[in-house]
Design a protein around this motif. Structure first.
Motif, PDB file in Angstrom:
ATOM      1  N   HIS A  98       3.565   3.664   1.025  1.00 48.47           N
ATOM      2  CA  HIS A  98       3.473   3.526  -0.430  1.00 48.47           C
ATOM      3  C   HIS A  98       4.838   3.224  -1.050  1.00 48.47           C
ATOM      4  O   HIS A  98       4.934   2.426  -1.995  1.00 48.47           O
ATOM      5  CB  HIS A  98       2.890   4.799  -1.042  1.00 48.47           C
ATOM      6  N   LEU A  99       5.880   3.847  -0.541  1.00 51.96           N
ATOM      7  CA  LEU A  99       7.220   3.569  -1.062  1.00 51.96           C
ATOM      8  C   LEU A  99       7.607   2.112  -0.818  1.00 51.96           C
ATOM      9  O   LEU A  99       8.206   1.465  -1.697  1.00 51.96           O
ATOM     10  CB  LEU A  99       8.241   4.510  -0.428  1.00 51.96           C
ATOM     11  N   HIS A 100       7.251   1.572   0.344  1.00 52.61           N
ATOM     12  CA  HIS A 100       7.520   0.155   0.612  1.00 52.61           C
ATOM     13  C   HIS A 100       6.713  -0.731  -0.347  1.00 52.61           C
ATOM     14  O   HIS A 100       7.222  -1.744  -0.848  1.00 52.61           O
ATOM     15  CB  HIS A 100       7.160  -0.181   2.064  1.00 52.61           C
ATOM     16  N   HIS A 101       5.465  -0.341  -0.609  1.00 53.47           N
ATOM     17  CA  HIS A 101       4.624  -1.114  -1.530  1.00 53.47           C
ATOM     18  C   HIS A 101       5.207  -1.103  -2.946  1.00 53.47           C
ATOM     19  O   HIS A 101       5.184  -2.122  -3.642  1.00 53.47           O
ATOM     20  CB  HIS A 101       3.207  -0.539  -1.551  1.00 53.47           C
ATOM     21  N   ILE A 102       5.706   0.059  -3.367  1.00 54.74           N
ATOM     22  CA  ILE A 102       6.293   0.152  -4.713  1.00 54.74           C
ATOM     23  C   ILE A 102       7.515  -0.761  -4.824  1.00 54.74           C
ATOM     24  O   ILE A 102       7.681  -1.481  -5.818  1.00 54.74           O
ATOM     25  CB  ILE A 102       6.678   1.616  -5.027  1.00 54.74           C
ATOM     26  N   ASP A 103       8.370  -0.737  -3.812  1.00 54.78           N
ATOM     27  CA  ASP A 103       9.543  -1.627  -3.817  1.00 54.78           C
ATOM     28  C   ASP A 103       9.109  -3.084  -3.918  1.00 54.78           C
ATOM     29  O   ASP A 103       9.711  -3.874  -4.669  1.00 54.78           O
ATOM     30  CB  ASP A 103      10.357  -1.426  -2.537  1.00 54.78           C
ATOM     31  N   ALA A 104       8.071  -3.459  -3.158  1.00 55.62           N
ATOM     32  CA  ALA A 104       7.605  -4.850  -3.164  1.00 55.62           C
ATOM     33  C   ALA A 104       7.019  -5.229  -4.515  1.00 55.62           C
ATOM     34  O   ALA A 104       7.238  -6.348  -5.009  1.00 55.62           O
ATOM     35  CB  ALA A 104       6.563  -5.046  -2.062  1.00 55.62           C
ATOM     36  N   LEU A 105       6.276  -4.319  -5.151  1.00 56.81           N
ATOM     37  CA  LEU A 105       5.710  -4.591  -6.466  1.00 56.81           C
ATOM     38  C   LEU A 105       6.801  -4.801  -7.511  1.00 56.81           C
ATOM     39  O   LEU A 105       6.737  -5.721  -8.320  1.00 56.81           O
ATOM     40  CB  LEU A 105       4.803  -3.434  -6.895  1.00 56.81           C
ATOM     41  N   GLU A 106       7.794  -3.946  -7.486  1.00 58.23           N
ATOM     42  CA  GLU A 106       8.880  -4.069  -8.468  1.00 58.23           C
ATOM     43  C   GLU A 106       9.682  -5.346  -8.239  1.00 58.23           C
ATOM     44  O   GLU A 106      10.103  -5.997  -9.210  1.00 58.23           O
ATOM     45  CB  GLU A 106       9.776  -2.837  -8.399  1.00 58.23           C
ATOM     46  N   ALA A 107       9.874  -5.712  -6.988  1.00 60.53           N
ATOM     47  CA  ALA A 107      10.586  -6.960  -6.702  1.00 60.53           C
ATOM     48  C   ALA A 107       9.789  -8.165  -7.193  1.00 60.53           C
ATOM     49  O   ALA A 107      10.353  -9.102  -7.769  1.00 60.53           O
ATOM     50  CB  ALA A 107      10.847  -7.072  -5.196  1.00 60.53           C
ATOM     51  N   ALA A 108       8.481  -8.140  -6.987  1.00 64.57           N
ATOM     52  CA  ALA A 108       7.634  -9.242  -7.455  1.00 64.57           C
ATOM     53  C   ALA A 108       7.623  -9.312  -8.974  1.00 64.57           C
ATOM     54  O   ALA A 108       7.621 -10.404  -9.557  1.00 64.57           O
ATOM     55  CB  ALA A 108       6.215  -9.066  -6.915  1.00 64.57           C
ATOM     56  N   ALA A 109       7.619  -8.156  -9.625  1.00 65.24           N
ATOM     57  CA  ALA A 109       7.639  -8.129 -11.092  1.00 65.24           C
ATOM     58  C   ALA A 109       8.950  -8.689 -11.623  1.00 65.24           C
ATOM     59  O   ALA A 109       8.960  -9.484 -12.582  1.00 65.24           O
ATOM     60  CB  ALA A 109       7.432  -6.699 -11.583  1.00 65.24           C
ATOM     61  N   PHE A 134      -2.639  -2.109  -4.077  1.00 63.62           N
ATOM     62  CA  PHE A 134      -1.874  -0.855  -4.104  1.00 63.62           C
ATOM     63  C   PHE A 134      -2.706   0.256  -4.734  1.00 63.62           C
ATOM     64  O   PHE A 134      -2.762   1.384  -4.221  1.00 63.62           O
ATOM     65  CB  PHE A 134      -0.584  -1.065  -4.894  1.00 63.62           C
ATOM     66  N   VAL A 135      -3.374  -0.060  -5.839  1.00 55.18           N
ATOM     67  CA  VAL A 135      -4.222   0.930  -6.513  1.00 55.18           C
ATOM     68  C   VAL A 135      -5.380   1.344  -5.607  1.00 55.18           C
ATOM     69  O   VAL A 135      -5.684   2.538  -5.469  1.00 55.18           O
ATOM     70  CB  VAL A 135      -4.741   0.366  -7.849  1.00 55.18           C
TER      71      VAL A 135
END
Length: 244
Positions: A98-109, A134-135
């Motif tokens: 999940h932490l990796h997913h959060i980093d990827a989401l913020e980078a994409a944003a 992610f959700v």
């Protein structure tokens, strides 16, 4: 991860009433995730203000998700490891993902803001779908925790001990973080749950703190929900109105 049919049926069966340390915070996280997902999905990428607001919402979600994982790792998983070794092994591995997913989401944003206008529609749709996955993953993860982890906690800890554990988690939150959590948690609760949480706060917290919480939550309760809360807690009619 996948929840099989038998596990879903087991979770649907009524349990004896026990202290559930996941119930409130998971309602908050589900509400926040759904709200941010909808916000990203309807974003007008031609409107810079709207676009930046959606990006900020993704960042808010990422921040609160990280704090939620931190609290579970530090407090809940420590308690499980002490008396139920191995019970949280799956969750700990998924938390890392999940932490990796959060980093990827913020980078994409962040990358979305840097794109030329002609490329933003496709990137925004990709971000929306990435966030949806992610959700979905988090919803299954939370369901697993509410089933397997609660069963382990209830077998090893008394309700009094679980309340103490929950109290340590709440006490570890800085005031701003606590208000952010309550903003999402309280509107997502049933009227009885909401009255229980705020009733305890009214009895124990300093009046300015209690009033600050009402100010944060009031805009997100409809007239019916607010009326029930006022009656349950015997609040003054003007309670929860933002003060100058």
């Amino acid at each position: 991860m996948k929840i099989d049919t038998q596990e879903m049926l087991a979770l649907a069966r009524p349990e004896a009433v026990r202290v559930d340390i996941y119930a409130g915070i998971h309602k908050a996280m589900r509400a926040l995730m759904c709200d941010v997902l909808q916000a990203v999905g309807r974003t007008d990428v031609t409107d810079e203000v709207v676009l930046r607001d959606s990006i900020l919402r993704v960042k808010e979600l990422g921040h609160l998700c990280r704090k939620h994982l931190e609290h579970e790792n530090t407090f809940v998983h420590t308690a499980l490891a002490e008396r139920c070794p191995g019970a949280c092994d799956q969750a700990e591995a998924e938390h890392v993902e999940h932490l990796h997913h959060i980093d990827a989401l913020e980078a994409a944003a962040d990358a979305l803001l840097q794109l030329p206008a002609s490329e933003r529609d496709a990137a925004a749709l990709a971000l929306y779908r990435q966030l949806a996955l992610f959700v979905a993953d988090n919803f299954q993860h939370m369901q697993m925790e509410e089933g397997r982890h609660n069963a382990a906690l209830w077998s090893a800890y008394t309700d009094g001990e679980l309340l103490e554990l929950q109290g340590r988690i709440v006490a570890s939150q800085p005031p701003q973080e606590a208000l952010q959590v309550l903003r999402w948690m309280l509107p997502a609760m049933t009227p009885a749950e909401r009255a229980q949480v705020l009733g305890g706060m009214k009895a124990q917290a300093p009046a300015p703190v209690f009033e600050a919480v009402l100010d944060v939550v009031r805009p997100y309760l409809d007239t019916t929900a607010w009326g029930k809360l006022v009656r349950s807690l015997r609040l003054a009619p003007a309670a929860g109105v933002n003060r100058p």
